[in-house]
Motif scaffolding. Structure first.
Motif, PDB file in Angstrom:
ATOM      1  N   ALA A  18       0.826  -1.208   0.000  1.00  0.00           N
ATOM      2  CA  ALA A  18       0.000   0.000   0.000  1.00  0.00           C
ATOM      3  C   ALA A  18       0.863   1.262   0.000  1.00  0.00           C
ATOM      4  O   ALA A  18       0.567   2.231  -0.715  1.00  0.00           O
ATOM      5  N   ALA A  19       1.955   1.265   0.765  1.00  0.00           N
ATOM      6  CA  ALA A  19       2.841   2.431   0.809  1.00  0.00           C
ATOM      7  C   ALA A  19       3.520   2.660  -0.532  1.00  0.00           C
ATOM      8  O   ALA A  19       3.647   3.803  -0.986  1.00  0.00           O
ATOM      9  N   ASN A  20       3.957   1.597  -1.203  1.00  0.00           N
ATOM     10  CA  ASN A  20       4.585   1.731  -2.516  1.00  0.00           C
ATOM     11  C   ASN A  20       3.606   2.281  -3.551  1.00  0.00           C
ATOM     12  O   ASN A  20       3.968   3.137  -4.362  1.00  0.00           O
ATOM     13  N   ARG A  23       3.191   6.029  -2.835  1.00  0.00           N
ATOM     14  CA  ARG A  23       4.363   6.809  -3.256  1.00  0.00           C
ATOM     15  C   ARG A  23       4.391   7.002  -4.765  1.00  0.00           C
ATOM     16  O   ARG A  23       4.748   8.057  -5.264  1.00  0.00           O
ATOM     17  N   ARG A  24       4.035   5.961  -5.513  1.00  0.00           N
ATOM     18  CA  ARG A  24       4.045   6.059  -6.980  1.00  0.00           C
ATOM     19  C   ARG A  24       2.962   6.984  -7.506  1.00  0.00           C
ATOM     20  O   ARG A  24       3.080   7.512  -8.603  1.00  0.00           O
ATOM     21  N   SER A  25       1.894   7.188  -6.736  1.00  0.00           N
ATOM     22  CA  SER A  25       0.782   8.003  -7.219  1.00  0.00           C
ATOM     23  C   SER A  25       0.916   9.483  -6.866  1.00  0.00           C
ATOM     24  O   SER A  25       0.085  10.282  -7.272  1.00  0.00           O
ATOM     25  N   LEU A  26       1.954   9.869  -6.135  1.00  0.00           N
ATOM     26  CA  LEU A  26       2.135  11.264  -5.731  1.00  0.00           C
ATOM     27  C   LEU A  26       2.576  12.142  -6.893  1.00  0.00           C
ATOM     28  O   LEU A  26       3.125  11.661  -7.884  1.00  0.00           O
ATOM     29  N   LYS A  27       2.352  13.435  -6.745  1.00  0.00           N
ATOM     30  CA  LYS A  27       2.835  14.408  -7.728  1.00  0.00           C
ATOM     31  C   LYS A  27       4.358  14.407  -7.701  1.00  0.00           C
ATOM     32  O   LYS A  27       4.963  14.106  -6.675  1.00  0.00           O
ATOM     33  N   PRO A  28       5.001  14.763  -8.819  1.00  0.00           N
ATOM     34  CA  PRO A  28       6.467  14.660  -8.913  1.00  0.00           C
ATOM     35  C   PRO A  28       7.231  15.396  -7.802  1.00  0.00           C
ATOM     36  O   PRO A  28       8.214  14.877  -7.291  1.00  0.00           O
ATOM     37  N   GLN A  29       6.793  16.598  -7.415  1.00  0.00           N
ATOM     38  CA  GLN A  29       7.549  17.334  -6.395  1.00  0.00           C
ATOM     39  C   GLN A  29       7.456  16.652  -5.025  1.00  0.00           C
ATOM     40  O   GLN A  29       8.384  16.747  -4.220  1.00  0.00           O
ATOM     41  N   LEU A  30       6.382  15.948  -4.734  1.00  0.00           N
ATOM     42  CA  LEU A  30       6.242  15.228  -3.473  1.00  0.00           C
ATOM     43  C   LEU A  30       6.813  13.814  -3.560  1.00  0.00           C
ATOM     44  O   LEU A  30       7.206  13.229  -2.556  1.00  0.00           O
ATOM     45  N   THR A  32       9.627  12.662  -4.972  1.00  0.00           N
ATOM     46  CA  THR A  32      11.052  12.501  -4.685  1.00  0.00           C
ATOM     47  C   THR A  32      11.312  12.475  -3.183  1.00  0.00           C
ATOM     48  O   THR A  32      12.113  11.678  -2.701  1.00  0.00           O
ATOM     49  N   GLU A  33      10.621  13.315  -2.439  1.00  0.00           N
ATOM     50  CA  GLU A  33      10.804  13.323  -0.984  1.00  0.00           C
ATOM     51  C   GLU A  33      10.288  12.025  -0.359  1.00  0.00           C
ATOM     52  O   GLU A  33      10.916  11.457   0.534  1.00  0.00           O
ATOM     53  N   ALA A  34       9.164  11.537  -0.831  1.00  0.00           N
ATOM     54  CA  ALA A  34       8.591  10.298  -0.310  1.00  0.00           C
ATOM     55  C   ALA A  34       9.475   9.097  -0.651  1.00  0.00           C
ATOM     56  O   ALA A  34       9.613   8.181   0.157  1.00  0.00           O
ATOM     57  N   MET A  35      10.074   9.104  -1.833  1.00  0.00           N
ATOM     58  CA  MET A  35      10.940   7.992  -2.219  1.00  0.00           C
ATOM     59  C   MET A  35      12.200   7.956  -1.358  1.00  0.00           C
ATOM     60  O   MET A  35      12.742   6.881  -1.093  1.00  0.00           O
ATOM     61  N   ARG A  36      12.672   9.115  -0.920  1.00  0.00           N
ATOM     62  CA  ARG A  36      13.834   9.152  -0.023  1.00  0.00           C
ATOM     63  C   ARG A  36      13.502   8.506   1.314  1.00  0.00           C
ATOM     64  O   ARG A  36      14.347   7.859   1.921  1.00  0.00           O
ATOM     65  N   ARG A  37      12.276   8.678   1.780  1.00  0.00           N
ATOM     66  CA  ARG A  37      11.868   8.065   3.045  1.00  0.00           C
ATOM     67  C   ARG A  37      11.758   6.556   2.938  1.00  0.00           C
ATOM     68  O   ARG A  37      11.779   5.855   3.945  1.00  0.00           O
TER      69      ARG A  37
END
Length: 57
Positions: A18-20, A23-30, A32-37
């Motif tokens: 569910a988390a993956n 993360r894939r459905s977020l807008k591009p600016q958000l 990158t930050e979510a992928m770092r987490r």
């Protein structure tokens, strides 16, 4: 019985999927930050006789 249990998953696997998807459905600016987490770093220390045993490189 919950849907994730019927699918043969445990809760940890279900929440990771569910988390993956989130993360894939977020807008591009958000995104990158979510992928770092999503990154995690694990350090394993071997123990011997009740004390950490340091391996020589």
């Amino acid at each position: 019985m919950s849907a994730w249990r019927q699918a043969g998953l445990n809760y940890i696997n279900y929440s990771n999927i569910a988390a993956n998807i989130l993360r894939r459905s977020l807008k591009p600016q958000l995104k990158t930050e979510a992928m770092r987490r999503d990154e995690s770093h694990v350090r394993i220390t071997p123990w011997a006789n009740g004390k950490p045993a340091h391996e020589k490189d």
